[in-house]
Write a protein that holds these residues in place. Structure first.
Motif, short mmCIF file in Angstrom:
data_model
loop_
_atom_site.label_atom_id
_atom_site.label_comp_id
_atom_site.label_asym_id
_atom_site.label_seq_id
_atom_site.Cartn_x
_atom_site.Cartn_y
_atom_site.Cartn_z
N GLU A 51 0.83 -1.08 -0.04
CA GLU A 51 -0.17 0.04 0.05
C GLU A 51 1.01 1.32 0.11
O GLU A 51 0.30 2.36 -0.38
CB GLU A 51 -0.91 0.06 1.21
N ASP A 52 2.14 1.32 0.55
CA ASP A 52 2.88 2.26 0.71
C ASP A 52 4.05 2.58 -0.41
O ASP A 52 4.97 3.13 -0.23
CB ASP A 52 3.50 2.39 2.11
N ASN A 55 5.61 6.40 -5.83
CA ASN A 55 5.62 6.14 -7.35
C ASN A 55 6.70 6.17 -7.89
O ASN A 55 8.01 6.74 -7.24
CB ASN A 55 5.13 7.83 -7.81
N ASP A 73 -3.49 -5.18 -12.37
CA ASP A 73 -5.11 -5.29 -12.40
C ASP A 73 -5.45 -5.54 -13.87
O ASP A 73 -6.44 -4.99 -14.41
CB ASP A 73 -5.66 -3.85 -11.76
N ASP A 96 2.53 5.14 -12.20
CA ASP A 96 2.13 5.65 -10.87
C ASP A 96 0.69 5.35 -10.32
O ASP A 96 -0.04 5.03 -11.20
CB ASP A 96 2.07 7.36 -10.87
N GLY A 97 0.48 5.20 -8.95
CA GLY A 97 -0.66 4.67 -8.62
C GLY A 97 -0.77 3.10 -8.44
O GLY A 97 -2.02 2.63 -8.43
N SER A 98 0.27 2.70 -8.50
CA SER A 98 0.30 1.00 -8.64
C SER A 98 0.26 0.60 -7.16
O SER A 98 0.06 -0.83 -6.98
CB SER A 98 1.62 0.53 -9.17
N ALA A 99 0.39 1.45 -6.23
CA ALA A 99 0.42 0.74 -4.68
C ALA A 99 -1.02 0.04 -4.40
O ALA A 99 -2.13 0.53 -4.79
CB ALA A 99 0.51 1.95 -3.80
N LYS A 101 -2.27 -2.68 -5.57
CA LYS A 101 -2.83 -3.10 -6.77
C LYS A 101 -2.13 -4.75 -7.21
O LYS A 101 -1.14 -4.87 -6.55
CB LYS A 101 -2.78 -2.57 -8.09
#
Length: 174
Positions: A51-52, A55, A73, A96-99, A101
């Motif tokens: 989760e952490d 990016n 995903d 970016d925003g892969s946390a 997933k």
């Protein structure tokens, strides 16, 4: 002289990086070891990203000669075809925003072997941190190369001096 070249090349490498990708240049950033966290449902190997996860992170894993596809995903982010190498360490930049997933690796060949390789050695971190670890893990090779280079130079010098001395002795009248 060699160290100056290394410094100049390092500065140029850092200078060419985009300024908005600051996390990528963090060599002291955390490296998350994904070994042992992978699961397989047959052809696909999956793992949940932390989760952490910052990016600009990069996935590092060992892949054999076969083609692999990496997706997050269900959306493909990288596809590597057969490289010709027996094994290769692949670095796949994560969007970016892969946390948090699901990361999935699929490919041709033996799925059980792919799962074993992913569970043995796979990591996520900044590109600079992964490069720093790779350099530190292989520092012995640099030391050995420098030792071999110095030894070869010394042997060439001794050989040249010996050859030059024999040539000079051959010219002297007896």
């Amino acid at each position: 002289m060699l160290w100056r070249l290394v410094v100049v090349l390092s500065v140029l490498l850092v200078a060419w990086q985009p300024l908005d990708d600051v996390d990528m240049l963090d060599a002291n950033g955390p490296i998350v070891n994904l070994a042992g966290a992978w699961q397989s449902d047959g052809a696909r190997c999956t793992v949940m990203l932390p989760e952490d996860l910052p990016n600009g992170s990069v996935l590092e894993f060992v892949s054999p000669r076969d083609s692999v596809e990496v997706s997050i995903d269900g959306q493909t982010i990288d596809a590597a075809s057969e490289s010709g190498a027996v094994t290769a360490v692949l670095w796949v930049p994560l969007p970016d925003g892969s946390a948090g997933k699901t990361l999935m690796v699929t490919g041709q060949g033996n799925a059980a072997a792919r799962l074993a390789r992913l569970n043995a050695a796979s990591s996520v971190g900044s590109g600079a941190a992964l490069q720093r670890r790779l350099f530190a893990d292989n520092f012995y090779a640099l030391v050995f190369f420098l030792f071999a280079l110095i030894t070869a130079g010394f042997l060439a010098y001794v050989s040249f001096r010996s050859w030059h001395r024999k040539l000079r002795e051959a010219r002297l009248p007896r």
